[in-house]
Design a protein around this motif. Structure first.
Motif: not given
Lengths: 720, 698
Positions: A694-710
Motif C-alpha cells: 500500500g502506501n507503506y515501505v519498510t526497508t531493513v538494513f544489514e545492521n538491523g536498522a528498520v526504516l518505515t516510511i508512510d
C-alpha cells in the motif's frame, strides 16, 4: 627448354600453389568457425547425465530432450532450462509443448512470401533428430540443424566460476540459403526464467528501475512485453519512434519465488538484445521472461512523402549480421533468496569488488547549469548569448559554506545552438563558469566537480565533429554537449526527426578527445548521456548497424578503461565498463502486465547513486522522491540555479521551472539532515530487505536498522 | 550475542507479521498506488502559444478495472456520472448494465433490468447516464430512446423522437447524452443533430431546441454568403450549406448553466449556456489574438505522417466552476478555471500504464477527476498534486478579487513553476493593490498582461510626473523663451523650404514637375528612403513599447522582411512602368521609383513617431498612435497619387486607376512567384523519392 616455356611452367606452378594454399586456408577458416570441429557427438539417450561441475554447482543434461538443469550441491535445489515432463502433460497443447521445450526460438523472414515466421528449436530440430550434442569442459554444445530453413546454430552451455554461462558463439550461426529464409532474431532459453501461474513469485523486468511481473494468472489478457534492452535505438535513423515510456537501462532479468532466485545478465550482445516477457496464461501456463537478440536488423522504410496516400513501405534489411558472441550468464541464490539479494548480486556485477566507488562517494549531487541562449538582434539576425545561471563564485561558496559533508557538482550546459549548426558555442557556458571561479579552490573544497556532456544531435555529423572538437581545443579544452532540445513539450517526435547523428568512425576519436580535455582541466570525470546515440546509421548508407554498435562499444569501453567516464543515462553498450551510473529512472513504463515498480536498480547501486533521473526539486512530489531515496539507500540529487533564474523564462531552459536554490535551501538542508540520521543509524550498511505494501515501505538494513516510511503522511521512522 | 540474535529474531518476526497483515489487507483493497512516475509530461502554453513544461496538476492514483470489483470486467463503458447523493454511475455499455460505486470507489450494485409497468426487460446498451432527484435517465442510442427510471428500475417516462417539422423525416433519432436541469427539463443530444439539444418535459413531452453552436464567420463563409446574394434560388440550392457543428457532450453545474463541448472545432469548443441558450462563458484574452477562444492544443502534432487535432468527447465542471475537457485523440485532460484560463494539461495515450487508448468520458468527484477508458475498460482516478492544489486555491482567491491574499500562494507556485504566467499576473495584481507599481509592471510583463502593465504604467507615470512636472515645465518654458529670443537667427524654416524633400511633401505636383523637367531624379533617394522604411518597420516590430507590441521578438527575421520590401518595391515600380507604358504614361522607371520612394516618407516618419509615443502612452491612449499612423498613411497615398499624376501626366482619376491596376499586377507577380517555388519543391521531392526507391529496392 625455352625460357618462355619455363616461365609459363613456373607461373602455372605458382598459380597452383596459391590456389591450393588458398583452398587450405579457407577450409581451415571454415574449420575454425565451427566450434564443434574435432568433437565427437554424444549418444542421444534418455535420462540426465552429469556434464559439468564448478563452484558448488552441477550441470546435468538429457541428450534426448536437450533439457538440462543446474543443481546446487549444498541445498540440492535444481533449476531446469525448461519444465520437466512436458510431453506427459495432458493439459498442454502440442504447440505449447514445443514452445516450452525449446532452448532457442527463431524469427525468420520468408523472402518469397514476405512474412515473418517464428520457429522453435524443439519443433524444427530436436523432434526431427536434426541436432548433435557435444561435450566440452564443464558443459556441452548443442548444434541445431534446421533443415527446412537451411541453417545451423550452436548453443554452448557450461559452468564457470559458480555461474551458468549460455552462449551462441560468434560464427556459430551458418545460413546456407539466406536468399530464401533470413534469420532475424534468436531468443535464448525462453523458459529459464519462469513461474507457474498458480505459484507465488516475481520476475523483475528491467523497465525503468524495475517492474514486477507476478506469476498470477490475471494478466493473461494483457499484451506481451518486448522492448530493446537499451531503449530506443537512436543510432538507427529509421526506427526512431516517439518515446512513450522510459527506456530500459540495465541488462538483467531476475526471478524469485521464495525458494530460490535466478539472475540473468546478457554479458555479451546486450546491444542487440530485447527483453521479452509474457504473463502466465498468455501462451503457456507459465509467466516467463527472456532475452532475444537481433541477428539481422530490419526496418520498414517509407518511400515517398509520408503524408501522401500513395507512399509505399518496404521492409529493408541490414547487409551485415551480428556475428559476435551472444552470452547470458545465470547466477543462482538457493538460500535466503529475495529480490534485494538478487539486486545485490547484480550490484556486484556492475561494480565488482566494492559497490562503494571512492570517487563517487558522495551524499548530495547538484546539477548546476550554464546556458547559451539564442537571441536575435534588432534586425532579427540570430546570435548566441552565453550566460551563467550560477556563477563560479556561487559554486565555490556553496561548496565551501554548505553544511553538507560531501557534494558532487555536475556542471551542465544547455543550448540550442546546434540548431543553427553552431555547436562550438555549446562549450562556452561551462568555460564561462570555470573562468569565473577558482577551479583550484573548488577542487580543494569538499566538492567533486564533473563536466557534463549531454546528448548530442546535429544536423550534420561532420560539421558537429569539427566544430565540437575544434572548439574544445581553443576554449578551455573542455567540450560539453548540448541539451536535447525540446522545442515543444508535447510533440514527442518533433525534434528527433530532425536529427542526424555522428558517423561511427568519428566517435572513438571524439570520446578520446573529451577525456583528454577533462584531464587537462583536472576535473574528476565526464558524464555522458546517451553517448552511443550520437552515432549515425541508416540502411541506405555504407555503415551497418552492427558496425555502429561495434564502434560504440569499443569507444566507450576504451574510454572507461582510462577512468573518468560516468554514464548518466546508460543507453550504450558498455554499462559494465563505466565507473558509475548516475541517473536512474524512478520507475518503468507501468506496463500493464507488470504489477508495480520495484527499485531493483536503486538497491543494486545503493549508497552510491541518486534515486532518480529526475532531481528531487524538479519532481512534482519532492517529498515522496526524497523518501524513496531514503528507502532505497540512494543519495540525494538536485538541479539548482544559484544566481539568476530570470533567463529561463521563455527559453529552452524552461524545463528548469523549479530550480531556484534560494527557494529550496531550507528543504535541501532538512533532507540532508534526515538523510544523515538514517545513514548514521543504518551505519551505511546495505539493504537486506525491502517491502512495499500500500502506501507503506519498510526497508531493513544489514545492521538491523528498520526504516518505515508512510507515504500517506510523508513521514519516516527508523529504529534499530 | 545470543541475546542480540534473539532480539533480531523478535524484530524480524514482528516485521514479518506486520507485512503479512498488510498483504492480507491489500488483497481486499483496490490497488492503490502513489505513482512516482508517468509516461507523459505535464505542459501548458506560453503567451506565444508555445508549449512549456509544467509540473502535473493532477496525478493518477487509482485505476479501477472491473475484474477487481465483484461485478467483473467492464466492457466498452461509455459514460460516468457522479450523483448528488454521492454515487458513481458507470454506463457499462458492452455488458448491458449500469455499475454503481460509492464515492470511495467501492462496488455498490449493478442495474441490469428495467421494468415497463412491472414487466422486466434487459437493459440493453446504455450509452449515457444522468441522475436527478433519485431518478435515473438512461440513454439507449440503438433503441432510439432515453428512459427515466426510479431507483428500482421502473420506467417512469420515455423520451422519444420528437414530432416536429424542424426534426426532418430523413433524420435518424439517435440520442447520445442526457442531462436534467433543476426545474426538471430534460436536455438530450442527438447524433448528427446540429441545432443544439432537444428539450423535453419530465413526462417526456417534446418542448423545443436549445442553444446550438454558431457557424463561424470564416472568409469562405462570407464569400459564399456574398455570392448567394447574387445567385438564383436553384444555384443557391446547389451550393454548400453551412450548418453549426453538433455538440459532442454537455454537463450542468450547480447554478443551472449548461456547459457544452464540441468535438472538432478550431475555436470556442467550450460554451456555457444560460437558460436562453446564450453563451456566457468569459473568454480569456490571450496574448495572441489567434489563440483567444481556443480551448485545445495551440500547437499541432504529426502522428504517422498525419496532422492530428484534438477531439473533445466530454466535459465536466466541478463545484468550484473549474472546467475539465477530455481529448479523446491524445488522451489528455485540459483544465480551465471559471474565467476559461488554461491551468493544466495532463494525461496521455499509451497501451500500458496510466495512458488511455480510448478515453470517452470524464467526471469530477469532489477533488478527483475520473476518466472512463472504453478501450482499456478502466476507470482512472486523478487527484490534485501539491502543485495542483496550490494553483486551485490561488485561482479561487484571485477570481474572488482577494489579490493580496492570493499572493502568498502565487509565490509558492512560482517557486514550483516559473513558466506559469498566470502566477505572475496574480503577483502583479497584488503588487498593484499594494501601490508598488514598478514591481507590478515587472510581474505584468512576465505575465504578458498588457492591460495590467498599462494600468500599472499609468500610475507609475503619474507618480513620476507628480515629482518631475515642475522641473519639466520649467525646462519647457525656458526652451520656448530661448526659441523666441533667438528666432530671428534661426533660419530653419527657410533652410527646410529649400530642400527637395520638403518641396515634395508640401507641394508634390510642382516640385515633381520641376524635377522631371530638370531630370533631378536619383536612385540615391530611392535607396535612402527604402533603408529608412526598412528601419521604421524594424523599429515598429522590435522596439515598440511592451504595451503595444504583441510580436515575439525572438521569432522575426528582418532579413526576410528586407528582401520582401525590396521585392515588392521593385515589383510595384516595374509593373507600374509596364502598365503606364501601355496607358500612355510619360514617366520612366527612374521617375516612378523616385516618386514611390518619396511617397513612403510620411508613413515612415509616422512609424518612427508612433514607436517613440508608445513609450509614453497607455492602452487607453492608443488612439493617438492610430491618428499619427493614419495621417502618415493618408499623406503617403496622396503623395503617390499626385506624383503619378505629375510624372505620367495623368488626370487625378487616371493616377488612381493606374495605382489600382499596379497593385493588382503586383498580386499576380507574387502569385506566380509562389507557384514557381512550389513547382520547384515538387520537382526536387520527385527526384529524391526516385533516389530513395532505387536505394531501398536494390
Amino acid at each position: 627448354m625455352k625460357p618462355i616455356a619455363i616461365k609459363r611452367i613456373l607461373a602455372f606452378l605458382l598459380t597452383l600453389v596459391f590456389a591450393i594454399s588458398s583452398l587450405c586456408v579457407s577450409s581451415v577458416s571454415a574449420e575454425d568457425a565451427d566450434i564443434t570441429s574435432g568433437l565427437s557427438p554424444l549418444d542421444k539417450t534418455e535420462g540426465y547425465r552429469l556434464v559439468g561441475e564448478d563452484g558448488g554447482l552441477k550441470l546435468y543434461l538429457d541428450t534426448k530432450t536437450t533439457n538440462f538443469y543446474v543443481e546446487d550441491v549444498n541445498t540440492g535445489k535444481k533449476t531446469f532450462a525448461f519444465p520437466e515432463n512436458v510431453e506427459n502433460n495432458e493439459v498442454l497443447t502440442q504447440a505449447q509443448k514445443v514452445e516450452i521445450q525449446s532452448a532457442l526460438m527463431f524469427t525468420f523472414w520468408d523472402t518469397k512470401r514476405k512474412t515473418e515466421n517464428i520457429k522453435y528449436s524443439d519443433g524444427v530440430s530436436v523432434k526431427q533428430g536434426n541436432y548433435k550434442v557435444f561435450s566440452v569442459n564443464n558443459g556441452f554444445i548443442i548444434k541445431y540443424e534446421l533443415k527446412s530453413q537451411k541453417i545451423s546454430i550452436c548453443l554452448l552451455v557450461s559452468l564457470k566460476d559458480g555461474k551458468l554461462v549460455c552462449s551462441i558463439p560468434a560464427g556459430s550461426i551458418v545460413e546456407e540459403a539466406p536468399e530464401e529464409q533470413l534469420l532475424l532474431n534468436v531468443a535464448v532459453l525462453p523458459f529459464m526464467i519462469r513461474g507457474e501461474g498458480d505459484t507465488e513469485g516475481n520476475i523483475v523486468i528491467p523497465d525503468g528501475s524495475g517492474e514486477l511481473l507476478n506469476f498470477e494468472l490475471t494478466k493473461a489478457s494483457e499484451a506481451s512485453y518486448s522492448k530493446p534492452i537499451y531503449g530506443r535505438n537512436l543510432s538507427n535513423a529509421l526506427t526512431i519512434e516517439p518515446k512513450t515510456g522510459y527506456d530500459i537501462t540495465c541488462p538483467y532479468l531476475a526471478f524469485e519465488n521464495g525458494e530460490k532466485g535466478v539472475l540473468a545478465i546478457p554479458t555479451k550482445g546486450a546491444g542487440v538484445g530485447y527483453v521479452n516477457a509474457n504473463p502466465a496464461g498468455k501462451t503457456t501456463p507459465y509467466a516467463n521472461a527472456y532475452f532475444g537478440f537481433v541477428y539481422r536488423a530490419s526496418d520498414i522504410a517509407i518511400i515517398g512523402d509520408q503524408k501522401s496516400s500513395i507512399s509505399q513501405s518496404t521492409r529493408v534489411f541490414d547487409d551485415c549480421v551480428y556475428d559476435d558472441d551472444i552470452t547470458i550468464t545465470y547466477q543462482f541464490i538457493h538460500e535466503n533468496s529475495s529480490l534485494p539479494a538478487l539486486a545485490m548480486l547484480y550490484g556486484e556485477y556492475l561494480a565488482p569488488g566494492s559497490k562503494a566507488n571512492e570517487k563517487m562517494q558522495t551524499n548530495v549531487v547538484f546539477d548546476i547549469y550554464g546556458y547559451v541562449n539564442e537571441r536575435k538582434n534588432l534586425l532579427g539576425i540570430p546570435y548566441t548569448t552565453v550566460g551563467v545561471l550560477s556563477s563560479g563564485e556561487d559554486i565555490v561558496a556553496l561548496a565551501e559554506d554548505t553544511k553538507f559533508s560531501d557534494i558532487t557538482i555536475n556542471l551542465k550546459s544547455v543550448t540550442k545552438a546546434h540548431q543553427n549548426q553552431k555547436a562550438e558555442t555549446s562549450v562556452q557556458p561551462i568555460a564561462k563558469v570555470l573562468s569565473s571561479s577558482n577551479m583550484k579552490t573548488l577542487l580543494a573544497s569538499n566538492a567533486n566537480v564533473y563536466i557534463s556532456a549531454n546528448p548530442i544531435s546535429f544536423k550534420s555529423g561532420s560539421l558537429w565533429a569539427n566544430s565540437f572538437f575544434g572548439a574544445s581545443k581553443t576554449i578551455y579544452g573542455a567540450p560539453v554537449g548540448v541539451y536535447e532540445y525540446r522545442e515543444s513539450t508535447h510533440l514527442a517526435n518533433k525534434n528527433v526527426s530532425k536529427s542526424l547523428m555522428l558517423k561511427p568512425n568519428k566517435l572513438e576519436k571524439g570520446v578520446q578527445k573529451i577525456l583528454n580535455s577533462a584531464k587537462k582541466l583536472g576535473v574528476d570525470g565526464i558524464s555522458s548521456e546517451e553517448l552511443a546515440a550520437v552515432s549515425y546509421h541508416d540502411y541506405s548508407g555504407e555503415e551497418t548497424l552492427v558496425d555502429t554498435h561495434a564502434v560504440q562499444e569499443k569507444a566507450v569501453s576504451k574510454a572507461a578503461e582510462q577512468g573518468g567516464l560516468i554514464l548518466s543515462n546508460p543507453f550504450d553498450y558498455a554499462i559494465k565498463y563505466c565507473s558509475a551510473v548516475t541517473d536512474i529512472p524512478i520507475s518503468g513504463s507501468n506496463n500493464d502486465l507488470c504489477s508495480g515498480s520495484y527499485p531493483f536498480l536503486q538497491i543494486a547501486l545503493g549508497n552510491d547513486f541518486s534515486y532518480s533521473v529526475e532531481s528531487i526539486n524538479l519532481n512534482r512530489s519532492p517529498e515522496k522522491v526524497f523518501l524513496m531515496a531514503l528507502a532505497t539507500g540512494s543519495i540525494l540529487h538536485y538541479d539548482y540555479i544559484l544566481t539568476n533564474t530570470e533567463p529561463i523564462s521563455g527559453t529552452e531552459l524552461n524545463f528548469l521551472y523549479s530550480a531556484d536554490y534560494k527557494s529550496f535551501q531550507e528543504m535541501t538542508e532538512r533532507h540532508y539532515n534526515a538523510f544523515c540520521e538514517v545513514r548514521k543509524i543504518a551505519e551505511n550498511s546495505l539493504i537486506k530487505d525491502y517491502c512495499k505494501v500500500g502506501n507503506y515501505v519498510t526497508t531493513v538494513f544489514e545492521n538491523g536498522a528498520v526504516l518505515t516510511i508512510d507515504f500517506t503522511e510523508n513521514t519516516y521512522s527508523i529504529t534499530k | 550475542m545470543a541475546h542480540m540474535k534473539k532480539c533480531y529474531g523478535f524484530l524480524f518476526s514482528i516485521i514479518k507479521y506486520v507485512v503479512i497483515a498488510l498483504l492480507i489487507c491489500s488483497v481486499f483493497a483496490i490497488t492503490c498506488f502513489a505513482s512516482n512516475d508517468l509516461s507523459y509530461d505535464g505542459y501548458n502554453y506560453d503567451a506565444y502559444s508555445v508549449s512549456t513544461p509544467s509540473p502535473e496538476g493532477y496525478e493518477p492514483v487509482l485505476r479501477i478495472k472491473g475484474e477487481e470489483l465483484p461485478c467483473g470486467t467492464f466492457k466498452t463503458p461509455e459514460d460516468v456520472f457522479y450523483s448528488q447523493d454521492n454515487y458513481i454511475y458507470i454506463a457499462d455499455t458492452g455488458n448491458n448494465r449500469i455499475v454503481v460505486l460509492d464515492k470511495e470507489y467501492s462496488f455498490v450494485k449493478t442495474i441490469t433490468e428495467i421494468y415497463f409497468d412491472g414487466a422486466a426487460e434487459n437493459l440493453e446498451k446504455p450509452n449515457g447516464i444522468f441522475v436527478s432527484n433519485g431518478d435515473l435517465y438512461i440513454v439507449q442510442s440503438e433503441k432510439q430512446r432515453v428512459l427515466r427510471c426510479d431507483d428500482e428500475g421502473n420506467v417512469l417516462a420515455q423520451f422519444l423522437r420528437p414530432v416536429s417539422d424542424i426534426f426532418a423525416d430523413e433524420m435518424t433519432y439517435t440520442p447520445t447524452k442526457v442531462l436534467v436541469n433543476k426545474s426538471g427539463t430534460v436536455y438530450i443530444l442527438v447524433k448528427n443533430f446540429v441545432y443544439g439539444a432537444l428539450t423535453y418535459s419530465p413526462e417526456g413531452t417534446f418542448l423545443n431546441y436549445y442553444g446550438s453552436n454558431k457557424v463561424s464567420a470564416t472568409l469562405e463563409v462570407l464569400l459564399d454568403y456574398f455570392w448567394k446574394q447574387l445567385m438564383s434560388k436553384e444555384q443557391v440550392d446547389q451550393m454548400k450549406r453551412y450548418v453549426p457543428i453538433e455538440y459532442a457532450n454537455f454537463c450542468i453545474d450547480d447554478e443551472n448553466f449548461i456547459y457544452t463541448v464540441t468535438k472538432e472545432a478550431n475555436k470556442d469548443q467550450v460554451r456555457r449556456l444560460n437558460t436562453l441558450g446564450n453563451n456566457v462563458l468569459p473568454v480569456f484574452t490571450r496574448n495572441l489574438a489567434s489563440a483567444t477562444g481556443k480551448f485545445g492544443d495551440l500547437e499541432s502534432q504529426k502522428i504517422g505522417g498525419v496532422w492530428t487535432t484534438n477531439k473533445f468527447t466530454d466535459i465536466a465542471v466541478d463545484s468550484d466552476g473549474f472546467i475539465n475537457i477530455l481529448d479523446q485523440e491524445n488522451g489528455r485532460i485540459f483544465q480551465f478555471d471559471p474565467e476559461s484560463r488554461l491551468l493544466h494539461i495532463f494525461g496521455g495515450t499509451a497501451n500500458s500504464g496510466y495512458g488511455f487508448t480510448n478515453a470517452t468520458s470524464i467526471e469530477t468527484i469532489d477533488e478527483d477527476i475520473v476518466v472512463i477508458d472504453s478501450g482499456k475498460n478502466t476507470l482512472t482516478v486523478f487527484r490534485p498534486t501539491e502543485y495542483g492544489t496550490l494553483v486551485k486555491n490561488a485561482v479561487m482567491l484571485y477570481n474572488d478579487g482577494f489579490y493580496a491574499e492570493a499572493a502568498e500562494a502565487w509565490e509558492k507556485i512560482v517557486v514550483r513553476n516559473q513558466n506559469f504566467e498566470l502566477a505572475y499576473d496574480g503577483l502583479g495584481k497584488a503588487a498593484f493593490e499594494n501601490g508598488n507599481y514598478k514591481l507590478a509592471m515587472k510581474y505584468y510583463k512576465l505575465a504578458y498582461s498588457r492591460d495590467g502593465y498599462s494600468d500599472a504604467f499609468k500610475e507609475y507615470r503619474a507618480d513620476i510626473l507628480r515629482v518631475s512636472l515642475p522641473y519639466v515645465g520649467t525646462g519647457v518654458i525656458i526652451l520656448i523663451g530661448i526659441f523666441f529670443l533667438f528666432r530671428k537667427k534661426i533660419k530653419l524654416k527657410h533652410q527646410l523650404s529649400n530642400t527637395v524633400v520638403f518641396g515634395v511633401l508640401t507641394s508634390p505636383s510642382d516640385t515633381l514637375f520641376e524635377m522631371k523637367h530638370h531630370k533631378k531624379f536619383s536612385y540615391k533617394v530611392v535607396f535612402t528612403v527604402l533603408v529608412l522604411f526598412f528601419f521604421a518597420f524594424v523599429c515598429d516590430r522590435q522596439l515598440t513599447a511592451f504595451t503595444f507590441n504583441y510580436n515575439n521578438l525572438d521569432k522575426g527575421n528582418m532579413l526576410v522582411v528586407l528582401l520582401a520590401i525590396i521585392f515588392v518595391f521593385v515589383a510595384f515600380c516595374t509593373v507600374n512602368w509596364c502598365i503606364t507604358s501601355l496607358l500612355d504614361g510619360k514617366g520612366g522607371i527612374k521617375e516612378i521609383a523616385c516618386s514611390t520612394a518619396y511617397a513612403l516618407i510620411p508613413y515612415t516618419v509616422a512609424t518612427f513617431v508612433s514607436v517613440i509615443m508608445s513609450y509614453f502612452l497607455t492602452t487607453d491612449e492608443k488612439m493617438f498612435i492610430s491618428i499619427v499612423i493614419a495621417i502618415g498613411l493618408i499623406w503617403s497615398v496622396s503623395l503617390l497619387i499626385f506624383a503619378f499624376k505629375t510624372i505620367h501626366e495623368y488626370s487625378f482619376l487616371g493616377a488612381v486607376l493606374s495605382i489600382l491596376i499596379t497593385l493588382l499586377g503586383v498580386l499576380i507577380v507574387i502569385f506566380l512567384a509562389v507557384l514557381l517555388v512550389g513547382l520547384l519543391q515538387q520537382i526536387t521531392s520527385f527526384f529524391v523519392t526516385i533516389y530513395n526507391e532505387m536505394m531501398y529496392r536494390q
